[in-house]
Write an enzyme that holds these catalytic residues in place. Structure first.
Site, short mmCIF file in Angstrom:
data_model
loop_
_atom_site.label_atom_id
_atom_site.label_comp_id
_atom_site.label_asym_id
_atom_site.label_seq_id
_atom_site.Cartn_x
_atom_site.Cartn_y
_atom_site.Cartn_z
N VAL A 128 8.47 -26.35 -17.01
CA VAL A 128 9.21 -25.46 -17.91
C VAL A 128 9.87 -26.29 -19.00
CG1 VAL A 128 9.59 -23.74 -16.10
CG2 VAL A 128 11.33 -25.48 -16.53
N ASN A 129 10.34 -25.61 -20.04
CA ASN A 129 10.97 -26.34 -21.14
C ASN A 129 12.36 -26.83 -20.76
OD1 ASN A 129 10.84 -23.50 -21.15
ND2 ASN A 129 11.92 -23.40 -23.07
N CYS B 118 9.98 -33.53 -28.44
CA CYS B 118 10.52 -34.41 -27.39
C CYS B 118 11.28 -35.65 -27.84
CB CYS B 118 9.39 -34.81 -26.45
SG CYS B 118 8.78 -33.37 -25.56
N THR C 211 10.21 -33.20 -18.54
CA THR C 211 11.00 -34.42 -18.75
C THR C 211 12.46 -34.09 -18.46
OG1 THR C 211 9.45 -35.06 -20.45
CG2 THR C 211 11.58 -36.17 -20.47
N GLU D 3 4.83 -36.44 -17.65
CA GLU D 3 3.60 -36.35 -18.44
C GLU D 3 3.75 -37.19 -19.71
OE1 GLU D 3 0.58 -35.10 -17.65
OE2 GLU D 3 0.25 -36.25 -19.46
N LYS E 140 15.00 -35.03 -28.63
CA LYS E 140 15.60 -34.44 -27.43
C LYS E 140 15.75 -35.49 -26.31
CE LYS E 140 12.46 -32.11 -24.62
NZ LYS E 140 12.39 -32.69 -23.29
N GLY F 105 3.00 -23.95 -20.96
CA GLY F 105 3.19 -24.40 -22.34
C GLY F 105 2.22 -25.49 -22.75
N TYR F 106 2.67 -26.33 -23.68
CA TYR F 106 1.84 -27.41 -24.21
C TYR F 106 1.46 -28.41 -23.12
CZ TYR F 106 2.60 -25.91 -29.00
OH TYR F 106 2.59 -25.20 -30.17
P1 NAD Z 1 6.78 -25.19 -23.77
O1 NAD Z 1 8.00 -24.59 -24.32
O2 NAD Z 1 5.53 -25.21 -24.56
O3 NAD Z 1 6.41 -24.51 -22.37
C1 NAD Z 1 7.35 -24.24 -21.37
C2 NAD Z 1 6.99 -22.88 -20.75
O4 NAD Z 1 7.84 -22.66 -19.62
C3 NAD Z 1 7.22 -21.70 -21.69
O5 NAD Z 1 5.98 -20.99 -21.86
C4 NAD Z 1 8.28 -20.85 -20.98
O6 NAD Z 1 8.09 -19.46 -21.16
C5 NAD Z 1 8.08 -21.26 -19.54
N1 NAD Z 1 9.23 -21.00 -18.67
C6 NAD Z 1 10.54 -21.27 -18.90
N2 NAD Z 1 11.28 -20.89 -17.84
C7 NAD Z 1 10.43 -20.38 -16.91
C8 NAD Z 1 10.58 -19.83 -15.60
N3 NAD Z 1 11.79 -19.76 -15.02
N4 NAD Z 1 9.50 -19.42 -14.95
C9 NAD Z 1 8.26 -19.49 -15.52
N5 NAD Z 1 8.04 -20.00 -16.76
C10 NAD Z 1 9.12 -20.45 -17.44
O7 NAD Z 1 7.19 -26.69 -23.36
P2 NAD Z 1 6.22 -27.96 -23.24
O8 NAD Z 1 6.02 -28.57 -24.58
O9 NAD Z 1 5.04 -27.61 -22.39
O10 NAD Z 1 7.18 -28.95 -22.44
C11 NAD Z 1 7.47 -28.74 -21.07
C12 NAD Z 1 8.14 -29.99 -20.53
O11 NAD Z 1 7.23 -31.10 -20.64
C13 NAD Z 1 9.39 -30.42 -21.31
O12 NAD Z 1 10.31 -30.97 -20.40
C14 NAD Z 1 8.89 -31.51 -22.23
O13 NAD Z 1 9.90 -32.45 -22.54
C15 NAD Z 1 7.81 -32.17 -21.40
N6 NAD Z 1 6.74 -32.81 -22.16
C16 NAD Z 1 6.20 -32.21 -23.26
C17 NAD Z 1 5.14 -32.81 -23.95
C18 NAD Z 1 4.52 -32.18 -25.16
O14 NAD Z 1 3.68 -32.82 -25.78
N7 NAD Z 1 4.86 -30.99 -25.55
C19 NAD Z 1 4.61 -34.03 -23.47
C20 NAD Z 1 5.17 -34.60 -22.33
C21 NAD Z 1 6.24 -33.98 -21.68
C1 UGA Z 2 5.08 -38.12 -27.82
C2 UGA Z 2 4.59 -39.32 -27.02
O1 UGA Z 2 3.65 -40.05 -27.80
C3 UGA Z 2 3.94 -38.88 -25.71
O2 UGA Z 2 3.59 -40.03 -24.94
C4 UGA Z 2 4.93 -38.01 -24.93
O3 UGA Z 2 4.32 -37.54 -23.75
C5 UGA Z 2 5.36 -36.83 -25.79
O4 UGA Z 2 5.95 -37.34 -27.01
C6 UGA Z 2 6.41 -35.99 -25.13
O5 UGA Z 2 7.09 -36.42 -24.23
O6 UGA Z 2 6.51 -34.87 -25.63
P1 UGA Z 2 3.95 -36.34 -29.42
O7 UGA Z 2 5.35 -36.05 -29.81
O8 UGA Z 2 3.07 -35.21 -29.04
O9 UGA Z 2 3.93 -37.36 -28.18
O10 UGA Z 2 3.21 -37.11 -30.60
P2 UGA Z 2 3.31 -38.61 -31.17
O11 UGA Z 2 1.95 -39.05 -31.50
O12 UGA Z 2 4.11 -39.49 -30.30
O13 UGA Z 2 4.07 -38.40 -32.55
C7 UGA Z 2 5.44 -38.05 -32.58
C8 UGA Z 2 5.93 -38.09 -34.02
O14 UGA Z 2 5.98 -39.43 -34.50
C9 UGA Z 2 5.04 -37.33 -35.00
O15 UGA Z 2 5.85 -36.65 -35.92
C10 UGA Z 2 4.25 -38.43 -35.68
O16 UGA Z 2 3.79 -38.07 -36.94
C11 UGA Z 2 5.30 -39.52 -35.74
N1 UGA Z 2 4.73 -40.89 -35.86
C12 UGA Z 2 3.93 -41.38 -34.89
C13 UGA Z 2 5.05 -41.66 -36.97
O17 UGA Z 2 5.79 -41.23 -37.87
N2 UGA Z 2 4.53 -42.92 -37.07
C14 UGA Z 2 3.73 -43.46 -36.10
O18 UGA Z 2 3.30 -44.62 -36.23
C15 UGA Z 2 3.42 -42.66 -34.99
#
Ligand code: NAD
Ligand code: UGA
Length: 458
Positions: A89-90, A275, A131, A160, A278, A13-14
């Site tokens: 994974v998510n 995130c 997370t 991450e 959540k 994923g992301y």
């Molecule tokens: P996402 O939904 O983009 O990706 C997760 C992937 O895992 C999906 O493609 C899904 O199909 C796959 N998956 C689920 N179950 C599976 C399984 N059993 N086997 C193989 N693949 C499987 O999610 P994401 O945004 O990448 O986030 C993943 C984790 O990282 C979450 O816990 C999130 O909180 C954390 N995180 C996300 C961000 C962010 O910016 N998106 C930043 C930091 C941490």
């Molecule tokens: C956030 C954290 O910044 C990351 O460190 C973390 O890894 C990630 O969540 C995660 O765990 O998923 P992200 O959600 O990708 O990252 O983006 P941010 O830049 O944090 O923005 C989050 C939201 O807050 C956005 O909607 C943004 O527009 C808003 N925001 C941000 C504001 O409204 N004001 C601000 O000053 C900053």
């Protein structure tokens, strides 16, 4: 070619995709495989049309894919062949049963743990990249080490911290890398193995180690603190609108105190993203679980204020537009939860769009990267919805523009031309404070920023 280390990431994923691309790029001696249960996602990673938009990601993939980075749906082979396994994974909020709406849904996580157990033929280091609530590693360890067959699993926590839109630079130059482990001989050895990978490009002093529970908790707390700053400044934006103060000026003055710092003080229509809400709700759930109700209430208010801010935006629109939006055409500039991403998960735009439709407004959604996701988010919503990528065309024939994402392209458009093609009196509601409000006002718009006195002709 023989590789020094063989790394697997479960979840493309992301986080999984960009993180593994960076590891592959910086560690040519490592072979990195990313697997997912979703075949379409894997096919997209193997194509020129990547499944996520992230500036710089395409170049990173072009440099590594097929060299030492591979995307596959073969989870079984991936587990068998690799000794270091990241799990990314998510972990969405649970929507059913006990803890619905608050706790993390760990079903994908647990399924992965069981798959690792089933297909492993040798000892592994398993790394929590997702997370997770505190103590999830314990559950992982219990599942993985339930068989006595000589295969060892060391579980690490390596959360991450990347943000979408800046993921590649965040990965290349992280503020810190956090690795939590058990403080046993094998735990410490596993921790060092992972630290060595990051040390290929991250200075050692930025690689921080801790006990495993501190590491899990630090991730939730980092997101809670960031979101708390946004909710804090958003409460002040409400006060500024009443008190004729300017929230940008207040944020600048406050943020110049080096103890407070200037970043993450932009008042907005509210935070979105998959995130923040959540992870805070997860923290709240944990606190309630430990009977810490006051602590839980404190953090829950961050999420309440975020919803309040979004509802306040709608109420301001209603109030400004003579208390009715019915039959009015409103153009939404931006649908992504922030600029430079196509991601719309938990975007305030979803709530705003649905509320406008409830008020019987017609909406025109415009976004440079998020229209595909916007269509999916609004599927089934009742009312008139159009999707037009070009913001100038999207605003034609509209009564108002609401700016919901801070895309740079909105700053320098031909506002005179836009004004002429809109229904008069024309309104701008700048939910991100990105425009030159005085200039727009001088052209003829009635301008409603966040946390600043409106500029209107009434
Ligand atoms: P996402 O939904 O983009 O990706 C997760 C992937 O895992 C999906 O493609 C899904 O199909 C796959 N998956 C689920 N179950 C599976 C399984 N059993 N086997 C193989 N693949 C499987 O999610 P994401 O945004 O990448 O986030 C993943 C984790 O990282 C979450 O816990 C999130 O909180 C954390 N995180 C996300 C961000 C962010 O910016 N998106 C930043 C930091 C941490
Ligand atoms: C956030 C954290 O910044 C990351 O460190 C973390 O890894 C990630 O969540 C995660 O765990 O998923 P992200 O959600 O990708 O990252 O983006 P941010 O830049 O944090 O923005 C989050 C939201 O807050 C956005 O909607 C943004 O527009 C808003 N925001 C941000 C504001 O409204 N004001 C601000 O000053 C900053």
């Amino acid at each position: 070619m023989t590789f020094e280390k063989r790394i697997l990431c479960i979840g493309a994923g992301y986080v999984g995709g960009p993180t593994m691309a960076m590891i592959a790029f910086k560690c040519p001696g490592c072979r990195v495989t990313v697997v997912d249960i979703n075949p379409e996602r894997i096919a997209a990673w193997n194509s020129d049309d990547l499944p996520i938009y992230e500036p710089g990601l395409d170049k990173l993939i072009a440099a590594t894919r097929g060299r030492n980075l591979f995307f596959s749906t073969d989870i079984e082979a991936g587990i068998r062949e690799n000794e270091i396994i990241f799990v990314s994974v998510n972990t969405p909020t649970k929507t059913f049963g006990l803890g619905a709406g608050m706790a993390a849904d760990l079903q994908y996580w647990e399924k992965t743990a069981r798959q690792i157990l089933e297909f492993s033929e040798s000892s592994k280091i398993v790394i929590e990249k997702s997370t997770l609530p505190v103590k999830t590693a314990l559950a992982m360890e219990r599942i993985l080490n339930c068989r006595e067959n000589g295969i060892r699993f060391d579980v690490l926590s390596n959360p991450e911290f990347l943000a979408e839109g800046t993921a590649i630079s965040d990965l290349e130059e992280p503020d810190r890398i956090l690795i939590g482990s058990r403080e046993t001989q094998t735990g410490l050895k596993a921790r060092e193995t992972l630290a060595e990978i990051y040390a290929q490009w991250v200075p050692r002093e930025k690689i921080v180690t801790s006990n495993i529970w501190s590491s899990e908790l630090s991730k939730l707390v980092a997101n809670a603190f960031l979101a708390q700053r946004i909710s804090s400044i958003n409460t002040i934006s409400a006060l500024c609108e009443k008190a004729e103060a300017d929230v940008t000026e207040v944020a600048r003055a406050v943020g110049m105190d080096s103890r407070i710092g200037a970043r993450f003080l932009n008042a907005s229509v509210g935070f979105g993203g998959s995130c923040f809400a959540k992870d805070i709700l997860n923290l709240v759930y944990l606190c309630r679980h430990y009977d810490l109700d006051e602590v839980a209430d404190y953090w829950e208010s961050v999420v309440h204020i975020n919803r309040y801010q979004q509802e306040r935006f709608i109420r301001n629109m209603l109030g400004a537009m003579f208390n009715t939006l019915a039959g009015k055409k409103i153009c939404l500039w931006g649908f992504a939860f922030k600029a430079n991403t196509g991601d719309t998960r938990e975007s305030p735009a979803i709530f705003i769009a649905r509320r406008l439709l409830e008020e019987h407004a017609e909406i025109v959604v415009s976004d440079p990267k998020a229209l595909k996701n916007a269509r999916a988010d609004l599927a089934g919503a009742e009312g008139a919805i159009a999707f037009i990528e070009d913001p100038v065309r999207a605003a034609e024939g509209c009564h108002a523009i609401a700016i919901l994402t801070e895309w740079d392209i909105y700053r320098d458009l031909d506002f005179r031309k836009i004004f002429k093609k809109m229904i008069q009196p024309a309104f701008i509601f700048d939910g991100r404070n990105v425009l030159d409000h005085h200039r727009c006002f001088s052209i003829g718009f009635n301008v409603y920023p966040i946390g600043k006195p409106p500029l209107t002709r009434f």
